[in-house]
Structure formats: C-alpha cells, structure tokens
Scaffold this motif. Structure first.
Motif, PDB file in Angstrom:
ATOM      1  N   PRO A 158       0.845  -1.208   0.000  1.00 29.90           N
ATOM      2  CA  PRO A 158       0.000   0.000   0.000  1.00 29.90           C
ATOM      3  C   PRO A 158       0.879   1.255   0.000  1.00 29.90           C
ATOM      4  CG  PRO A 158      -0.705  -1.566   1.693  1.00 29.90           C
ATOM      5  CD  PRO A 158       0.626  -2.046   1.189  1.00 29.90           C
ATOM      6  N   HIS A 159       0.454   2.262  -0.751  1.00 28.59           N
ATOM      7  CA  HIS A 159       1.221   3.512  -0.825  1.00 28.59           C
ATOM      8  C   HIS A 159       0.259   4.694  -0.923  1.00 28.59           C
ATOM      9  CE1 HIS A 159       5.000   1.459  -1.341  1.00 28.59           C
ATOM     10  NE2 HIS A 159       4.634   0.887  -2.470  1.00 28.59           N
ATOM     11  N   CYS A 202       5.286   9.246   0.261  1.00 27.02           N
ATOM     12  CA  CYS A 202       4.329   8.226   0.681  1.00 27.02           C
ATOM     13  C   CYS A 202       4.131   8.333   2.181  1.00 27.02           C
ATOM     14  CB  CYS A 202       4.856   6.844   0.303  1.00 27.02           C
ATOM     15  SG  CYS A 202       3.784   5.506   0.867  1.00 27.02           S
ATOM     16  N   ALA A 204       2.443   5.791   3.966  1.00 24.33           N
ATOM     17  CA  ALA A 204       2.078   4.481   4.500  1.00 24.33           C
ATOM     18  C   ALA A 204       3.012   4.139   5.661  1.00 24.33           C
ATOM     19  CB  ALA A 204       2.186   3.417   3.409  1.00 24.33           C
ATOM     20  N   HIS A 210       8.908   3.348   4.129  1.00 28.16           N
ATOM     21  CA  HIS A 210       8.471   3.850   2.825  1.00 28.16           C
ATOM     22  C   HIS A 210       9.292   5.061   2.388  1.00 28.16           C
ATOM     23  CE1 HIS A 210       4.722   1.392   2.199  1.00 28.16           C
ATOM     24  NE2 HIS A 210       5.061   1.083   3.442  1.00 28.16           N
ATOM     25  N   MET A 215      10.373   6.718  -1.637  1.00 26.55           N
ATOM     26  CA  MET A 215       9.087   7.280  -2.045  1.00 26.55           C
ATOM     27  C   MET A 215       8.951   8.747  -1.637  1.00 26.55           C
ATOM     28  SD  MET A 215       6.492   4.114  -1.924  1.00 26.55           S
ATOM     29  CE  MET A 215       5.710   4.734  -3.411  1.00 26.55           C
TER      30      MET A 215
HETATM   31 CU   LIG Z   1       4.763   3.721   0.381  1.00 23.55          CU
END
Ligand SMILES: [Cu+2]
Length: 379
Positions: A158-159, A202, A204, A210, A215
């Motif tokens: 998931p992001h 990101c 998450a 992350h 990200m």
């Molecule tokens: Cu992520």
C-alpha cells in the motif's frame, strides 16, 4: 549480478575503501588513482593518496583532499533509466486545461512501482518508486492552479502521495484519504498553494520504511506574479517559462541516502540518488546567470542534512514561501527531514572554475554527498 543486499556493507567499510562486492560487481574504493579493488586499507585514512585528483585532471581550483575520496567507476542509465544530470532540470508540468471559469487545471499521473536502482557503481538498491525513479518526478505548478494528481499503485505494498501543501483532510494521503492498495488508484485534487519549494512522499506505515525505500519527490509551486505586485519581478523570475525565469539556471536537488543493509543506518549519501555523480559530472553553469537550487532533504535515519558552498555565499528562502530571503549571505544551511528551501547563488564576480558544494557532515560528503559546479563563460 549478485545483489548487494546479499553482502553486508557497513559505513566504515565504505569509508576505508575495503568494500569489494562479490559476483564480479564493481568495487567501491576511495582512491580513484588505483584500479578498483587494487588496494586494501585497514585504517581510516591510510593508503589514501592525497596527491591524486578528483577528476583526473587539473586540481588547481582547490578541491584538494576532498576530491580524492569518491567512488570508483560510474553509474550508467541502464539500470536506473534516468541520469542525475538530466534530473536536475526535469520539471514535470503536467497537462494543462482550462475550466469553465477560465481556471487553470493541471493534471498529472504518478505510478508507484517497485524497481531496483543503482546508487553507486555496482551497488543496487531495491527501491519503491514514483514513476520508476528516485526521487520521484518533480511536479511543478503555479500558485492557484487546480491540481489533479492521478495516483496508480502498481507496487507490491500500500502507498500514498502525501503533499506538503495546503489541502483538505480528504486529500492528505492517509488511510481513507488516498492511501491505496496495490492495483488501486486515487486522484488527489487541491489548489496549488502556498508558492514555494515543497515535497510529497508516501505516508504508509511504517513511514520510515516507505521513505527510505525512495518514495519522495519535489513539489514546486511557482508564485503567480499577478498576486505579488509589490515583488512582481522577483515572482516573475520564479515563474517557469517567463522571460525573467530564463535568466536563471534552476536545479532540483533532493538530498537523500540509502541504507543498503537495512540496519537502520545509511551507507551512501548523495543528491538525486547517485553517490558522487556531480563530482564525476560537474554541473556546468554559465557564470553570467544566477543559480537557483530547489533543495529538499529526504534523508531518513539521520536527523539533519546540510548544504555548504565553497568560495562563495548565498541567500536562502526557507520553504521558498517568501519573495525576500529568510537568510542572507550564508555559506551553509541545514535541514531536518522534509525541510526544504531555495538557494540563490551568484558567481558573476568569480573566476571560472570548479566550485564544490557538499554536506558539511564530513562523513556524508565522503559517502557520496559531494558535488561540483563547473562555472564557465558560456556567453
Ligand atoms: Cu509507500
């Protein structure tokens, strides 16, 4: 090629030049004057030939001892698919349309995907990326634009895209506001504000995983000169595509680092993901034009990163949200993670030559965050 992750790499190994990767991958050593892997240093500084040159040629511009200590070899574009030199000026301005009321609507598509990148010669890292690159695309808009960022998650986890900007809770990139599972998509819609040098990343959890996987990316909002009549020419010079803006040399620099053995400490530091890239490929600038650096710190694990310029001073705009400098005539600034700002440099009174800039945490510089401006008369 055998993955670097199968061979534990520690910070001091890199520093002492004793890292030699198994499986025929390139060796990383600090001494470019000798063939890769030809030396074995058992002391922190022993065996480093301080008489060798950073670039194998003229050393008369004061690069001195710093310049000896860089990775051997080069990172091509084959694995990464991007060249850090091109990335400096790669503005993603999206697709522009007009709404019924004449409002500018700026649309982007960003895709999350897993991708192995090469961060130093022979050293690969299994990144999670936006659009297949680290840092992600530099999204650039003008203050007041209506933004529509379609986010597609083609990754394995998931992001989200969490923007540092002003927007409503439903667009924040958390659970229920754009944090999406693999295979899903979400469109973030908000107005581009405030003007400045921002970022997205990101959001998450675990967040640090992350972040350090790659990200993050730049989110630049240019001021709308019509809204800043008192500082019109300054605002206009920041507006991509304006005649005033063409008098500037603008670069995006995202300070980042990679923990290649996942022990919670970084092995490599750099700007724009490839260690020492701008030492081997100095950034050519025209002495007559001012330099504007959009600087962002995306470094995980270390609380502070910094930017220090040799032989000159600069003005700094914290977060880029003002049209007058927040720091004047400094040669070093520091940023915590997600802090950012705009640096403006003038070399017009300087002699042409190589001007170094680097993190002033010396270890970061030696582990990859060291760069050069090649100031020339290009007139
Ligand atoms: Cu992520």
């Amino acid at each position: 090629m055998k993955n670097i992750l199968q061979t534990p790499v520690r910070r001091r190994q890199v520093l002492t030049g004793s890292l030699a990767l198994a499986g025929g991958a390139a060796a990383v050593t600090l001494n470019r004057a000798k063939p890769a892997g030809a030396t074995s240093h058992d002391g922190d500084d022993e065996g480093i030939d301080h008489s060798s040159h950073y670039h194998g040629d003229d050393n008369s511009h004061g690069s001195g001892r710093h310049g000896d200590m860089i990775t051997v070899g080069d990172v091509g574009t084959e694995i990464n698919g991007f060249d850090p030199t091109d990335l400096l000026t790669d503005w993603e301005v999206g697709t522009v349309t007009k709404g019924a009321d004449g409002q500018t609507i700026r649309s982007f598509t960003v895709t999350a995907e897993d991708r192995e990148i090469e961060i130093a010669p022979g050293v690969t890292f299994p990144a999670w990326t936006f659009n297949g690159r680290v840092p992600g695309p530099t999204l650039r808009a003008t203050e007041g634009d209506q933004l529509r960022i379609k986010f597609v998650n083609n990754g394995s986890h998931p992001h989200s895209m969490h923007f540092h900007g002003i927007h409503g809770a439903s667009m924040d990139g958390l659970q229920g506001s754009g944090l999406i599972d693999p295979g899903d998509e979400f469109t973030y819609e908000f107005t581009a504000k405030p003007f400045g040098c921002h970022l997205y990343h990101c959001h998450a959890f675990p967040l640090r995983a992350h972040m350090h996987k790659g990200m993050y990316g730049a989110f630049i909002v240019d001021p709308d000169p019509a809204k800043h009549t008192e500082d019109f020419s300054v605002a206009n010079s920041r507006l991509l595509g304006s005649p005033e803006n063409a008098n500037w040399q603008e670069f995006i620099m995202v300070m980042n680092a990679f923990d290649t053995n996942f022990d919670g400490a970084n092995e490599f530091y750099m700007v724009n993901s490839v260690a020492h890239h701008y030492m081997k490929h100095p950034i050519v600038v025209d002495r007559a034009k001012k330099i504007r650096v959009y600087l962002i710190n995306a470094t995980e694990f270390d609380p502070i990163n910094s930017f220090h310029l040799h032989a000159n001073f600069f003005d700094y705009y914290d977060h880029g949200t003002t049209l007058t400098p927040t720091l004047k005539t400094v040669d070093t600034i520091m940023q915590c993670q997600a802090q950012r700002g705009i640096i403006e440099i003038d070399f017009s009174e300087h002699e042409p030559g190589m001007y170094m800039f680097h993190a002033h945490q010396s270890e970061f510089a030696e582990l990859g965050w060291m760069s050069m401006f090649d100031v020339k008369d290009l007139g």
